[in-house]
Enzyme design. Structure first.
Site, PDB file in Angstrom:
ATOM      1  N   CYS A 119     -13.684   7.523 -14.932  1.00 10.98           N
ATOM      2  CA  CYS A 119     -13.854   6.066 -14.886  1.00 10.98           C
ATOM      3  C   CYS A 119     -15.312   5.638 -14.728  1.00 10.98           C
ATOM      4  O   CYS A 119     -15.634   4.467 -14.960  1.00 10.98           O
ATOM      5  CB  CYS A 119     -13.009   5.466 -13.774  1.00 10.98           C
ATOM      6  SG  CYS A 119     -11.251   5.721 -14.027  1.00 10.98           S
ATOM      7  N   HIS A 253     -16.055  -1.781 -12.165  1.00  6.30           N
ATOM      8  CA  HIS A 253     -14.943  -1.029 -12.748  1.00  6.30           C
ATOM      9  C   HIS A 253     -13.648  -1.691 -12.305  1.00  6.30           C
ATOM     10  O   HIS A 253     -13.514  -2.110 -11.157  1.00  6.30           O
ATOM     11  CB  HIS A 253     -15.005   0.422 -12.282  1.00  6.30           C
ATOM     12  CG  HIS A 253     -13.804   1.222 -12.678  1.00  6.30           C
ATOM     13  ND1 HIS A 253     -13.298   1.189 -13.960  1.00  6.30           N
ATOM     14  CD2 HIS A 253     -12.994   2.057 -11.977  1.00  6.30           C
ATOM     15  CE1 HIS A 253     -12.234   1.970 -14.028  1.00  6.30           C
ATOM     16  NE2 HIS A 253     -12.032   2.509 -12.835  1.00  6.30           N
ATOM     17  N   ASN A 283      -6.385  -0.531 -15.425  1.00  6.51           N
ATOM     18  CA  ASN A 283      -7.564   0.338 -15.381  1.00  6.51           C
ATOM     19  C   ASN A 283      -7.691   1.070 -16.722  1.00  6.51           C
ATOM     20  O   ASN A 283      -6.872   1.937 -17.024  1.00  6.51           O
ATOM     21  CB  ASN A 283      -7.397   1.327 -14.221  1.00  6.51           C
ATOM     22  CG  ASN A 283      -8.575   2.282 -14.081  1.00  6.51           C
ATOM     23  OD1 ASN A 283      -9.430   2.363 -14.961  1.00  6.51           O
ATOM     24  ND2 ASN A 283      -8.615   3.001 -12.978  1.00  6.51           N
TER      25      ASN A 283
HETATM   26  N1  COA Z   1       6.022   0.680  -6.940  1.00 11.94           N
HETATM   27  C1  COA Z   1       6.655   0.644  -5.753  1.00 11.94           C
HETATM   28  N2  COA Z   1       6.337   1.446  -4.750  1.00 11.94           N
HETATM   29  C2  COA Z   1       5.335   2.324  -4.935  1.00 11.94           C
HETATM   30  C3  COA Z   1       4.637   2.403  -6.148  1.00 11.94           C
HETATM   31  C4  COA Z   1       5.023   1.543  -7.171  1.00 11.94           C
HETATM   32  N3  COA Z   1       4.420   1.533  -8.378  1.00 11.94           N
HETATM   33  N4  COA Z   1       3.700   3.370  -6.041  1.00 11.94           N
HETATM   34  C5  COA Z   1       3.797   3.859  -4.806  1.00 11.94           C
HETATM   35  N5  COA Z   1       4.795   3.241  -4.130  1.00 11.94           N
HETATM   36  C6  COA Z   1       5.258   3.458  -2.765  1.00 11.94           C
HETATM   37  C7  COA Z   1       4.937   4.844  -2.260  1.00 11.94           C
HETATM   38  O1  COA Z   1       5.901   5.771  -2.694  1.00 11.94           O
HETATM   39  C8  COA Z   1       4.954   4.638  -0.785  1.00 11.94           C
HETATM   40  O2  COA Z   1       6.282   4.627  -0.350  1.00 11.94           O
HETATM   41  P1  COA Z   1       6.707   5.301   1.059  1.00 11.94           P
HETATM   42  O3  COA Z   1       5.939   4.514   2.081  1.00 11.94           O
HETATM   43  O4  COA Z   1       8.169   5.112   1.093  1.00 11.94           O
HETATM   44  O5  COA Z   1       6.256   6.717   0.954  1.00 11.94           O
HETATM   45  C9  COA Z   1       4.409   3.229  -0.610  1.00 11.94           C
HETATM   46  O6  COA Z   1       4.552   2.595  -1.891  1.00 11.94           O
HETATM   47  C10 COA Z   1       2.956   3.209  -0.206  1.00 11.94           C
HETATM   48  O7  COA Z   1       2.249   4.105  -1.043  1.00 11.94           O
HETATM   49  P2  COA Z   1       0.697   4.253  -0.960  1.00 11.94           P
HETATM   50  O8  COA Z   1       0.242   5.191  -2.031  1.00 11.94           O
HETATM   51  O9  COA Z   1       0.289   4.575   0.427  1.00 11.94           O
HETATM   52  O10 COA Z   1       0.268   2.753  -1.318  1.00 11.94           O
HETATM   53  P3  COA Z   1      -1.150   2.094  -1.289  1.00 11.94           P
HETATM   54  O11 COA Z   1      -1.099   0.857  -0.515  1.00 11.94           O
HETATM   55  O12 COA Z   1      -2.228   3.081  -0.968  1.00 11.94           O
HETATM   56  O13 COA Z   1      -1.328   1.659  -2.813  1.00 11.94           O
HETATM   57  C11 COA Z   1      -2.482   2.412  -4.789  1.00 11.94           C
HETATM   58  C12 COA Z   1      -1.325   2.646  -3.827  1.00 11.94           C
HETATM   59  C13 COA Z   1      -2.439   3.499  -5.832  1.00 11.94           C
HETATM   60  C14 COA Z   1      -2.288   1.063  -5.428  1.00 11.94           C
HETATM   61  C15 COA Z   1      -3.791   2.428  -4.009  1.00 11.94           C
HETATM   62  O14 COA Z   1      -3.854   3.565  -3.184  1.00 11.94           O
HETATM   63  C16 COA Z   1      -4.983   2.429  -4.897  1.00 11.94           C
HETATM   64  O15 COA Z   1      -5.230   1.498  -5.617  1.00 11.94           O
HETATM   65  N6  COA Z   1      -5.799   3.498  -4.836  1.00 11.94           N
HETATM   66  C17 COA Z   1      -6.975   3.621  -5.639  1.00 11.94           C
HETATM   67  C18 COA Z   1      -6.561   3.987  -7.008  1.00 11.94           C
HETATM   68  C19 COA Z   1      -7.686   3.925  -7.948  1.00 11.94           C
HETATM   69  O16 COA Z   1      -8.502   3.055  -7.878  1.00 11.94           O
HETATM   70  N7  COA Z   1      -7.667   4.879  -8.873  1.00 11.94           N
HETATM   71  C20 COA Z   1      -8.533   4.940  -9.943  1.00 11.94           C
HETATM   72  C21 COA Z   1      -9.903   5.195  -9.511  1.00 11.94           C
HETATM   73  S1  COA Z   1     -10.859   5.317 -10.933  1.00 11.94           S
END
Ligand code: COA
Length: 326
Positions: A119, A253, A283
């Site tokens: 990215c 980004h 993204n």
């Molecule tokens: N829909 C519903 N629930 C979802 C889900 C979805 N699409 N994806 C994950 N969950 C659930 C998980 O399974 C978890 O459930 P649990 O508590 O029962 O285990 C819960 O939501 C929380 O998951 P978590 O991963 O801790 O959520 P989060 O608040 O960290 O959000 C992201 C997840 C991916 C949105 C966030 O971590 C993020 O944006 N990270 C950076 C990603 C990024 O920028 N990547 C690219 C970089 S170039």
């Protein structure tokens, strides 16, 4: 007597972008996946993403974006002396996507290569293109970010597949007249390979047993993104003896609206000074910054003389910034 050698600045002479016609909404995803429109919007700001049709490869989309950037710059084909394509999803291992695009645009010469920095790819490519111009190795450089992440996603993994989309963005860099205050003021690049396993593709070309899909520890990436990008913003401003008040536009980004908002707040920028496309594009990895830039230049928000700060973080980990006087 001191002799001052003025390096040539790289002017962002034209921008362009391309998005596949097919739009995939959160609601459509929720029909086949244990997720919801509300969850995706709340956690990421994403409402929809564009998904490439089979013919819309990285080279195809990159060609369309590049054509637009060249037209906007009023550039002749012979002006393109180098093509740098940032992509993690090339059409083939080789020839490079860059040379596929050179052929598709019917360019008469120059050289080209692909660059892999996930990215952060566009910021990395912009930095390399700027270096070529400053070193006098090229006077015109096409810098393209183009990605088809839809082909490397595990569509049964709700933690990753909802986050990404396809597209391409491009800029044409032209060596500016000596002494101009326009152009790329600085770029700063960073990498930390020891964090490679928090965001990666578990396969490769030449591994038919492992074609590879994207794997991510979302929380860890989020934590690093907020911290590293905040440092990048400070680093870029300090290197140019500028302050937050000098920045006209943030073109970040587009991974997650929460990360984007945090960077906007850090800079003290009004929300309307932060270019956001993540709601509509999701993204698009290396394409996200040039697509956002092309949109804001195209609709007249960003104009000549504006100070634009771009930043990105991605798998590798890689991260960096570019500060540009348009
Ligand atoms: N829909 C519903 N629930 C979802 C889900 C979805 N699409 N994806 C994950 N969950 C659930 C998980 O399974 C978890 O459930 P649990 O508590 O029962 O285990 C819960 O939501 C929380 O998951 P978590 O991963 O801790 O959520 P989060 O608040 O960290 O959000 C992201 C997840 C991916 C949105 C966030 O971590 C993020 O944006 N990270 C950076 C990603 C990024 O920028 N990547 C690219 C970089 S170039």
């Amino acid at each position: 007597m001191a002799v001052q050698v003025m390096a040539r600045r790289s002017i962002l002479a034209g921008t362009g972008g391309y998005l596949p016609a097919r739009v995939l909404t959160n609601q459509e995803l929720a029909a086949s996946l244990d997720t919801s429109d509300a969850w995706i919007r709340e956690r990421t700001g994403i409402c929809q993403r564009h998904i490439a049709a089979p013919h819309e490869t990285a080279a195809f989309m990159g060609t369309a974006a590049a054509r637009q950037a060249l037209a906007a710059a009023g550039a002749e084909p012979a002006e393109v002396e180098a093509i740098i394509v940032a992509t993690s999803t090339p059409d083939q291992a080789f020839p490079s996507t860059a040379l596929r695009i050179q052929a598709a645009l019917d360019l008469p010469g120059g050289f080209g290569f692909d660059l892999s920095a996930a990215c952060s790819g566009f910021v990395y490519a912009l930095s390399v293109g700027d270096s070529l111009i400053r070193a006098g190795q090229a006077k015109g450089v096409l810098v393209i970010g183009t990605e088809v992440y839809s082909r490397i996603l595990d569509w049964s993994d709700r933690g990753t597949c909802v986050l990404f989309g396809d597209g391409a963005g491009a800029v044409f860099l032209r060596a500016g007249a000596e002494g101009t205050d326009r152009g790329i003021l600085s770029t700063h690049l960073h990498g930390q390979g020891s964090l490679g396993d928090i965001l990666y593709v578990n396969g490769a070309v030449g591994r038919p047993d492992l074609p590879g899909t994207l794997v991510m520890q979302g929380r860890e990436v989020f934590r690093h993104a907020v911290n590293r990008l905040a440092e990048s913003v400070d680093e870029a401003l300090a290197a140019n003896f500028l302050t937050r008040e000098d920045v006209d536009w943030l073109v970040p980004h587009q991974a997650n609206l929460r990360i984007i908002d945090a960077m906007g707040r850090k800079l003290g920028l009004a929300p309307e000074r932060v270019v956001v496309t993540v709601d509509r594009h999701a993204n698009t990895s290396a394409a996200s910054v040039p697509l956002a830039l092309a949109e804001a230049v195209g609709d007249g928000r960003i104009g000549q003389g504006d100070l634009v700060l771009m930043e990105a973080l991605g798998g590798g980990l890689t991260w960096g910034s570019a500060l540009v006087r348009m």
